[in-house]
Write a protein that holds these residues in place. Structure first.
Motif, PDB file in Angstrom:
ATOM      1  N   ILE A  82       0.695  -5.062 -14.072  1.00 33.71           N
ATOM      2  CA  ILE A  82       0.735  -6.506 -13.827  1.00 33.71           C
ATOM      3  C   ILE A  82       1.375  -6.816 -12.479  1.00 33.71           C
ATOM      4  CG2 ILE A  82       2.944  -6.951 -14.984  1.00 33.71           C
ATOM      5  CD1 ILE A  82       1.700  -9.554 -16.031  1.00 33.71           C
ATOM      6  N   MET A  83       2.349  -5.998 -12.047  1.00 33.95           N
ATOM      7  CA  MET A  83       2.912  -6.217 -10.711  1.00 33.95           C
ATOM      8  C   MET A  83       1.857  -5.995  -9.635  1.00 33.95           C
ATOM      9  SD  MET A  83       6.900  -4.987 -10.486  1.00 33.95           S
ATOM     10  CE  MET A  83       6.726  -3.347 -11.191  1.00 33.95           C
ATOM     11  N   ARG A 127       0.117  -8.744  -6.876  1.00 36.56           N
ATOM     12  CA  ARG A 127       0.223  -8.371  -5.464  1.00 36.56           C
ATOM     13  C   ARG A 127       1.678  -8.196  -5.019  1.00 36.56           C
ATOM     14  NH1 ARG A 127      -4.758  -8.560  -3.397  1.00 36.56           N
ATOM     15  NH2 ARG A 127      -6.307  -9.935  -4.371  1.00 36.56           N
ATOM     16  N   VAL A 128       2.479  -7.633  -5.888  1.00 36.71           N
ATOM     17  CA  VAL A 128       3.852  -7.299  -5.526  1.00 36.71           C
ATOM     18  C   VAL A 128       3.812  -6.123  -4.548  1.00 36.71           C
ATOM     19  CG1 VAL A 128       6.079  -6.449  -6.399  1.00 36.71           C
ATOM     20  CG2 VAL A 128       4.751  -8.113  -7.731  1.00 36.71           C
ATOM     21  N   PRO A 129       4.573  -6.166  -3.453  1.00 34.17           N
ATOM     22  CA  PRO A 129       4.557  -5.063  -2.480  1.00 34.17           C
ATOM     23  C   PRO A 129       4.865  -3.718  -3.138  1.00 34.17           C
ATOM     24  CG  PRO A 129       5.737  -6.936  -1.574  1.00 34.17           C
ATOM     25  CD  PRO A 129       5.454  -7.265  -3.017  1.00 34.17           C
ATOM     26  N   LEU A 130       4.202  -2.671  -2.646  1.00 34.94           N
ATOM     27  CA  LEU A 130       4.345  -1.343  -3.223  1.00 34.94           C
ATOM     28  C   LEU A 130       5.798  -0.880  -3.219  1.00 34.94           C
ATOM     29  CD1 LEU A 130       3.019   1.189  -4.385  1.00 34.94           C
ATOM     30  CD2 LEU A 130       2.623   1.979  -2.039  1.00 34.94           C
ATOM     31  N   THR A 188       8.463  -2.703  -3.403  1.00 37.86           N
ATOM     32  CA  THR A 188       9.204  -3.447  -4.433  1.00 37.86           C
ATOM     33  C   THR A 188       8.902  -2.886  -5.820  1.00 37.86           C
ATOM     34  OG1 THR A 188       9.158  -5.460  -3.080  1.00 37.86           O
ATOM     35  CG2 THR A 188       9.619  -5.732  -5.427  1.00 37.86           C
ATOM     36  N   ILE A 189       7.635  -2.523  -6.053  1.00 33.66           N
ATOM     37  CA  ILE A 189       7.276  -1.906  -7.333  1.00 33.66           C
ATOM     38  C   ILE A 189       8.079  -0.626  -7.521  1.00 33.66           C
ATOM     39  CG2 ILE A 189       5.428  -0.786  -8.632  1.00 33.66           C
ATOM     40  CD1 ILE A 189       3.455  -2.721  -7.368  1.00 33.66           C
ATOM     41  N   GLN A 190       8.159   0.193  -6.465  1.00 32.88           N
ATOM     42  CA  GLN A 190       8.910   1.446  -6.541  1.00 32.88           C
ATOM     43  C   GLN A 190      10.383   1.184  -6.833  1.00 32.88           C
ATOM     44  OE1 GLN A 190      10.246   2.930  -2.991  1.00 32.88           O
ATOM     45  NE2 GLN A 190      11.341   4.596  -3.979  1.00 32.88           N
ATOM     46  N   GLU A 191      10.966   0.171  -6.180  1.00 31.80           N
ATOM     47  CA  GLU A 191      12.383  -0.136  -6.373  1.00 31.80           C
ATOM     48  C   GLU A 191      12.653  -0.601  -7.796  1.00 31.80           C
ATOM     49  OE1 GLU A 191      12.988  -3.033  -3.386  1.00 31.80           O
ATOM     50  OE2 GLU A 191      13.010  -1.595  -1.720  1.00 31.80           O
ATOM     51  N   ARG A 192      11.773  -1.433  -8.337  1.00 33.03           N
ATOM     52  CA  ARG A 192      11.989  -1.959  -9.686  1.00 33.03           C
ATOM     53  C   ARG A 192      11.750  -0.894 -10.753  1.00 33.03           C
ATOM     54  NH1 ARG A 192      12.236  -7.422 -10.782  1.00 33.03           N
ATOM     55  NH2 ARG A 192      11.205  -7.056 -12.785  1.00 33.03           N
ATOM     56  N   ILE A 193      10.729  -0.069 -10.560  1.00 34.08           N
ATOM     57  CA  ILE A 193      10.363   0.902 -11.580  1.00 34.08           C
ATOM     58  C   ILE A 193      11.226   2.161 -11.507  1.00 34.08           C
ATOM     59  CG2 ILE A 193       8.625   2.386 -10.489  1.00 34.08           C
ATOM     60  CD1 ILE A 193       8.136   0.455 -13.753  1.00 34.08           C
ATOM     61  N   GLY A 194      11.843   2.406 -10.318  1.00 31.53           N
ATOM     62  CA  GLY A 194      12.729   3.562 -10.181  1.00 31.53           C
ATOM     63  C   GLY A 194      12.018   4.854  -9.906  1.00 31.53           C
ATOM     64  N   ASN A 248      12.049  -8.714  -4.848  1.00 25.56           N
ATOM     65  CA  ASN A 248      12.402  -8.304  -6.205  1.00 25.56           C
ATOM     66  C   ASN A 248      12.515  -9.539  -7.115  1.00 25.56           C
ATOM     67  OD1 ASN A 248      13.650  -7.064  -8.516  1.00 25.56           O
ATOM     68  ND2 ASN A 248      14.461  -5.471  -7.185  1.00 25.56           N
ATOM     69  N   GLU A 249      13.174 -10.588  -6.612  1.00 29.54           N
ATOM     70  CA  GLU A 249      13.322 -11.833  -7.383  1.00 29.54           C
ATOM     71  C   GLU A 249      11.970 -12.508  -7.610  1.00 29.54           C
ATOM     72  OE1 GLU A 249      17.726 -13.613  -6.442  1.00 29.54           O
ATOM     73  OE2 GLU A 249      16.206 -13.852  -4.874  1.00 29.54           O
ATOM     74  N   ASP A 250      11.124 -12.510  -6.580  1.00 31.65           N
ATOM     75  CA  ASP A 250       9.790 -13.117  -6.716  1.00 31.65           C
ATOM     76  C   ASP A 250       8.967 -12.373  -7.765  1.00 31.65           C
ATOM     77  OD1 ASP A 250      10.446 -14.937  -4.772  1.00 31.65           O
ATOM     78  OD2 ASP A 250       9.407 -13.881  -3.151  1.00 31.65           O
ATOM     79  N   ALA A 251       9.094 -11.043  -7.772  1.00 28.44           N
ATOM     80  CA  ALA A 251       8.370 -10.247  -8.766  1.00 28.44           C
ATOM     81  C   ALA A 251       8.838 -10.599 -10.170  1.00 28.44           C
ATOM     82  CB  ALA A 251       8.575  -8.759  -8.493  1.00 28.44           C
ATOM     83  N   ALA A 252      10.167 -10.738 -10.342  1.00 31.05           N
ATOM     84  CA  ALA A 252      10.720 -11.093 -11.654  1.00 31.05           C
ATOM     85  C   ALA A 252      10.208 -12.451 -12.109  1.00 31.05           C
ATOM     86  CB  ALA A 252      12.246 -11.090 -11.604  1.00 31.05           C
ATOM     87  N   LYS A 253      10.181 -13.415 -11.200  1.00 31.37           N
ATOM     88  CA  LYS A 253       9.713 -14.759 -11.544  1.00 31.37           C
ATOM     89  C   LYS A 253       8.243 -14.736 -11.951  1.00 31.37           C
ATOM     90  CE  LYS A 253       9.495 -19.534  -9.844  1.00 31.37           C
ATOM     91  NZ  LYS A 253       8.137 -19.745 -10.370  1.00 31.37           N
ATOM     92  N   GLY A 254       7.436 -14.007 -11.167  1.00 31.01           N
ATOM     93  CA  GLY A 254       6.021 -13.920 -11.492  1.00 31.01           C
ATOM     94  C   GLY A 254       5.778 -13.249 -12.834  1.00 31.01           C
ATOM     95  N   LEU A 255       6.511 -12.160 -13.080  1.00 35.69           N
ATOM     96  CA  LEU A 255       6.388 -11.455 -14.359  1.00 35.69           C
ATOM     97  C   LEU A 255       6.820 -12.355 -15.514  1.00 35.69           C
ATOM     98  CD1 LEU A 255       7.843  -8.034 -13.197  1.00 35.69           C
ATOM     99  CD2 LEU A 255       5.621  -8.293 -14.301  1.00 35.69           C
TER     100      LEU A 255
END
Length: 398
Positions: free
Chosen positions: A318-319, A323-326, A328-334, A355-362
């Protein structure tokens, strides 16, 4: 040197030192058949001829004492496996130790009291072939070879063998399609449960954290708008997260923050330090939770069986759709690497705004899916849409 009782064979006997199954050096008596008592023409084999046959064995043992720098230690596989467990495996995480000890049981049953130097590539290949015939997964067999390779590297370093074993022919690893949830699935799952389980599933879906990280999440790791992953729990024991990049800070949406802080209030009232626990305050046993909680929900909703990792696959999917930047996906997923040299080497600065924008979108997408699922429920949040009576009772029991 002596003849056997039937006077048909010359036997040679000598002593050398070797490690027993507990790694203790002990004197070992070795007996070998050197030759028949008579030659092909019927004439007896003389003792001085037998002595010449035994001499190479004696030279090898004496050489070990004469040239310490060329020491050749000997040990059975069981003996060295004990040394390897105590000196090397103990340094691994508890989860790694458990899986490797399962492999060691198979290896000990196969190689047992056979000396390390006597085990060759053919022995390993036969083991690989046998495991394949038994229907073991290719990944399991490849992991077994990985353990064998590590053991022989250690044995070479400690002079219990003369070389490492060559890589055998391994079964081709077939990549299976991972089980993952769709947005509508996540909405239905969350809408079908209440309180603690709703918070738990939403947290897994929005953050993509691993099951062990969920078990180890402490109240002190939660802020108003984020969670910090600093530990994992496996088998009831705390351990470091899977990789160095797994230690991370993840922004959470206002919707999730509300659920998490409500859960924290319940946990604080009970005097518990973790966000999710069993009634005694101990960490969740993920395997038990999956079979007793998640599995009945999926069955009642007529969904395919899946584990908590399906939420992680959903999270990445879903990220990507948002269109969450790659990076940022790596940072959030670890994850350890993005696959991009530029991002991995030069992208050190964390983009918290992204990171905050991704959280809001999710959070918004999951909230919409839950609202839509709620509107399709027949009677309240515990009864799934179009679920038969027996299945409805399963959900209500949760």
């Amino acid at each position: 040197m002596y003849l056997n009782q039937t006077k048909t064979q010359w036997i040679g006997a000598y002593s050398e030192y070797a490690l027993d199954g507990h790694g203790v050096e002990r004197r070992k008596r070795v007996r070998i058949v050197l030759s028949p008592s008579r030659k092909d023409d019927g004439t007896p084999v003389r003792k001085n001829e037998v002595k010449n046959l035994l001499q190479p064995y004696i030279n090898r043992v004496n050489q070990q004492s004469t040239f310490p720098s060329r020491e050749r230690k000997t040990a059975t596989f069981e003996g060295f496996a004990k040394i390897w467990e105590d000196d090397y495996l103990i340094l691994s995480k508890p989860s790694t130790q458990s899986s490797v000890r399962t492999q060691l049981r198979t290896l000990k049953a196969t190689f047992g009291t056979k000396e390390m130097r006597a085990i060759d590539a053919g022995d390993v290949q036969r083991l690989i072939s046998r495991l394949t015939r038994e229907g073991r997964e290719p990944k399991t067999i490849r992991n077994m070879w990985g353990t064998i390779s590590l053991i022989w590297q250690a044995a070479l370093a400690q002079k219990f063998c003369d070389s490492t074993l060559p890589k055998p022919k391994l079964p081709k690893a077939v990549k299976k399609r991972p089980r993952f949830f769709r947005l509508s699935d996540v909405g239905r799952i969350i809408a079908s449960v209440q309180s603690t389980q709703r918070c738990l599933y939403w947290l897994l879906a929005e953050t993509g954290i691993r099951a062990g990280e969920l078990s180890g999440l402490r109240i002190q790791d939660v802020a108003l708008d984020s969670i910090t992953i600093e530990q994992s729990v496996w088998g009831g024991k705390e351990q470091a997260p899977k990789t160095q990049n797994s230690v991370r800070k993840i922004a959470i949406s206002p919707q999730l923050a509300e659920l998490v802080w409500k859960q924290i209030g319940l946990q604080k009232a009970l005097g518990h330090s973790l966000v999710f626990t069993v009634s005694t305050g101990s960490p969740l046993d993920i395997n038990v939770e999956r079979s007793r909680r998640l599995a009945p929900v999926l069955e009642a909703l007529e969904m395919e069986k899946a584990g908590y990792h399906a939420f992680r696959h959903f999270n990445v999917s879903i990220m990507d759709s948002l269109r969450v930047p790659l990076k940022t996906i790596q940072e959030r997923i670890g994850h350890a690497l993005t696959g991009s040299f530029t991002l991995d080497v030069y992208g050190h600065t964390l983009d918290w705004k992204s990171n905050e924008d991704a959280a809001k979108g999710l959070g918004d997408e999951i909230a919409k899916a839950v609202t839509e699922a709620d509107s399709n429920l027949d009677s309240g949040p515990l009864t799934a849409h179009k679920v038969k009576g027996s299945q409805t009772r399963k959900l209500e029991a949760l």
